[in-house]
Structure formats: C-alpha cells, structure tokens
Design an enzyme around this catalytic site. Structure first.
Site, PDB file in Angstrom:
ATOM      1  N   HIS A  97      -8.142   4.679  -3.254  1.00 65.09           N
ATOM      2  CA  HIS A  97      -6.808   4.119  -3.457  1.00 65.09           C
ATOM      3  C   HIS A  97      -6.769   3.309  -4.750  1.00 65.09           C
ATOM      4  O   HIS A  97      -7.659   2.500  -4.998  1.00 65.09           O
ATOM      5  CB  HIS A  97      -6.420   3.202  -2.293  1.00 65.09           C
ATOM      6  CG  HIS A  97      -6.127   3.940  -1.026  1.00 65.09           C
ATOM      7  ND1 HIS A  97      -6.139   3.335   0.213  1.00 65.09           N
ATOM      8  CD2 HIS A  97      -5.806   5.242  -0.802  1.00 65.09           C
ATOM      9  CE1 HIS A  97      -5.834   4.231   1.138  1.00 65.09           C
ATOM     10  NE2 HIS A  97      -5.636   5.396   0.546  1.00 65.09           N
ATOM     11  N   HIS A 100      -5.821  15.235   8.563  1.00 61.82           N
ATOM     12  CA  HIS A 100      -5.700  14.026   7.735  1.00 61.82           C
ATOM     13  C   HIS A 100      -5.786  12.760   8.587  1.00 61.82           C
ATOM     14  O   HIS A 100      -6.134  11.690   8.080  1.00 61.82           O
ATOM     15  CB  HIS A 100      -4.380  14.051   6.967  1.00 61.82           C
ATOM     16  CG  HIS A 100      -4.339  13.101   5.806  1.00 61.82           C
ATOM     17  ND1 HIS A 100      -5.098  13.298   4.664  1.00 61.82           N
ATOM     18  CD2 HIS A 100      -3.657  11.943   5.612  1.00 61.82           C
ATOM     19  CE1 HIS A 100      -4.869  12.313   3.811  1.00 61.82           C
ATOM     20  NE2 HIS A 100      -4.004  11.469   4.369  1.00 61.82           N
TER      21      HIS A 100
END
Length: 320
Positions: free
Chosen positions: A294, A268
């Site tokens: 996002h 990640h």
C-alpha cells in the site's frame, strides 16, 4: 485514405507505450467504443464535456453501474483525449468523478480460512494458501516466475504489482516444500517443451529484445503455467501462458459454498484476511502496509475496523 492509423490502433499504441497491461488495453478500448457508439458514431474530436457527462450519467442511471466502473470509463476517455488525440481541453479537469462508497472488506476468520483451504487440493490449494500466507493479489500469484521465489530467505519478490511497483513479501515455511514440488513438476514440463522446440514465455516490455534467449530459460518460467498453449494477443506467438485465474475463482467459490460460509468471499478475501489476522496478532501496521504494497498507510488502516473487537476495542454493554 491518408494511411493514418485508426483511432483504436492509436489508442492501443499509446497504451503499450505507457506499459499498461493487456487488461487495461482491452478495457480502455471497450469504453472508447461504447462512448462513440452511444453518440451515434461521432468522432471524439467533435465532442466535449457535455457528451462525456451524458455518457457517464447514462452508465449510472440507465445501466446502474458502480462508482468504480464509472470512474474506469472516465479514465479511459481522459486517456483518449490527453494521450491519443493530444487535446489540451479545459473541461478535462472539470469532469466530476463519481464518489466511491467506503466499503469494509470481507474477512474470514482463521477457522473459516482453514475450512475453505481444506476443500482445495493440489495446485489450487497451493495458490489459495499463497494468497492467505503472503498477502499477494491473485494476479500476482498467477504471474509469479521461478526467479522471484527465494527459498533461502523465504521471500517472494513481486514484480510490477499494482501501480507497477515491486515489493517483497514472506514465503510461509509451511509452503516451502509444496512450492518446491510444484516447481519440480513445472521444470519437468519445461524440459519436455524445450525438446519439442517450444518452452518460451512472455517477457514484459522490451526484455525479449534485450535478452533474446531469456523466454526459454528456466528462471523466467511461470510458477503456475497454463495447462495448454495459447496465442499471445499482442505478438501473435503461440506459447504457454500462466494459469487462468478464473479457474481459481470458480474453485474458491465452490469451496466457500461447500463449507456453508454465507460471506461473499472471493480469492481476494484471503488477502484481506492475511492483513486482518496479522494486525490481530499484534503486528505493526507499517509492516503490514509494506507486505501489502500500500502506498498510504490509510489504506491499510481499514483493516483495523474489521478486527475481532473493532478498531477501538470497544466492548458492548450487553457483554458486560
């Protein structure tokens, strides 16, 4: 017995009705079992806010879990009371969520990313390169299907990402040929499986009923299939799933250790590095927000705090 389904079966039914992932199903069921076990197997209808608070406090004090883990347990219990037991209790909204600490993401430099990638080969290198080159999450790469790669437009369509949202991200030019070679290998494997009477994959929601032949069709195949067959935990069917993400995580950890990087980097971290390096190169923050998926630009703005010279570009007086 009245034939009423068991509590955990009712919980699973509601989770599947809401189209939650198999991981969420496993996690929620485990938290409900722990909650009931903690209170000596009392039924949840006999308990309330005090019992929920006691359980969450025990997680924090005795088991020393993180705030996010504590909130995950709370989410599972709220789902149980609201969606399964259908109890509209006034205390549900009063249970205090643990405050999550604001952490800056771990980011690798461009040179460090190159060093780590140089330690990986084949499929593992391609997966890690996609994480860094497109900003995808690890499970988004694992679940990538053939039909969602657009070589002509050099785009990748991410289906059902975090929050069940679709988005489009870039396919780096450098990865076009390696990804085509990967799909050629997968297609050859798929042909062999079809000849053997197999070759079907899992389809989300009710698509399998809507398109009965789709699980065997090439566009729906995983870009990174597993090495062997496995049993679908929900349907019980034996078929080939996507590759195991733990294999990537283990290989990445070994690669980081091999090049002597002391940061606590995981796959990640490549997504964090993707965002930070784009902002360092002057890319617009709104564009980066869309590529990452996002919902709020505030989430993306955290990367401005880990740029080479800091979010405000302040120079230390010692460096003057």
């Amino acid at each position: 017995m009245d034939g009423k389904p068991k509590l955990l079966d009712q919980l699973r039914d509601q989770i599947r009705l809401k189209h939650y992932s198999i991981r969420t199903e496993h996690v929620y069921c485990e938290w409900v079992k722990q909650f009931i076990r903690f209170h000596q197997y009392r039924h949840p209808t006999e308990m309330g806010a005090a019992e929920v608070e006691a359980f969450l406090s025990d997680l924090a004090v005795r088991r020393n879990v993180s705030a996010s883990t504590q909130n995950q347990a709370l989410a599972a219990l709220l789902f149980l009371y609201k969606q399964v037991l259908r109890l509209d209790l006034p205390w549900l909204g009063e249970v205090v969520r643990a405050k999550k600490p604001v952490r800056l993401p771990v980011v690798l430099s461009v040179a460090e990313v190159q060093q780590v990638l140089s330690q990986l080969q084949g499929e593992l290198w391609l997966i890690a390169s996609l994480l860094y080159g497109s900003g995808m999450r690890l499970m988004e790469v694992m679940r990538l299907r053939v039909k969602d790669v657009d070589f002509a437009r050099r785009e990748i369509l991410i289906r059902d990402g975090k929050g069940m949202k679709d988005r489009v991200t870039m396919l780096p030019q450098r990865l076009v040929q390696p990804l085509k070679q990967q799909l050629a290998v997968v297609r050859a494997l798929h042909r062999v499986e079809l000849e053997a009477g197999r070759g079907d994959v899992y389809l989300p929601f009710a698509l399998e009923k809507k398109y009965p032949s789709a699980p065997w069709e090439w566009p729906w195949q995983y870009a990174f299939p597993a090495a062997g067959l496995s049993v679908d935990p929900r349907s019980g069917k034996v078929r080939r799933h996507h590759a195991d993400e733990k294999r990537v995580q283990r290989a990445f950890k070994r690669a980081v250790q091999a090049v002597g990087i002391c940061k606590l980097a995981t796959p990640h971290t490549l997504r964090h590095s993707f965002a930070t390096h784009l902002l360092e190169s002057g890319q617009d923050i709104r564009t980066v927000q869309e590529l990452l998926g996002h919902a709020d630009v505030k989430t993306t703005m955290i990367y401005t705090h880990v740029l080479n010279r800091g979010g405000l570009g302040v120079v230390s007086p010692l460096d003057r």
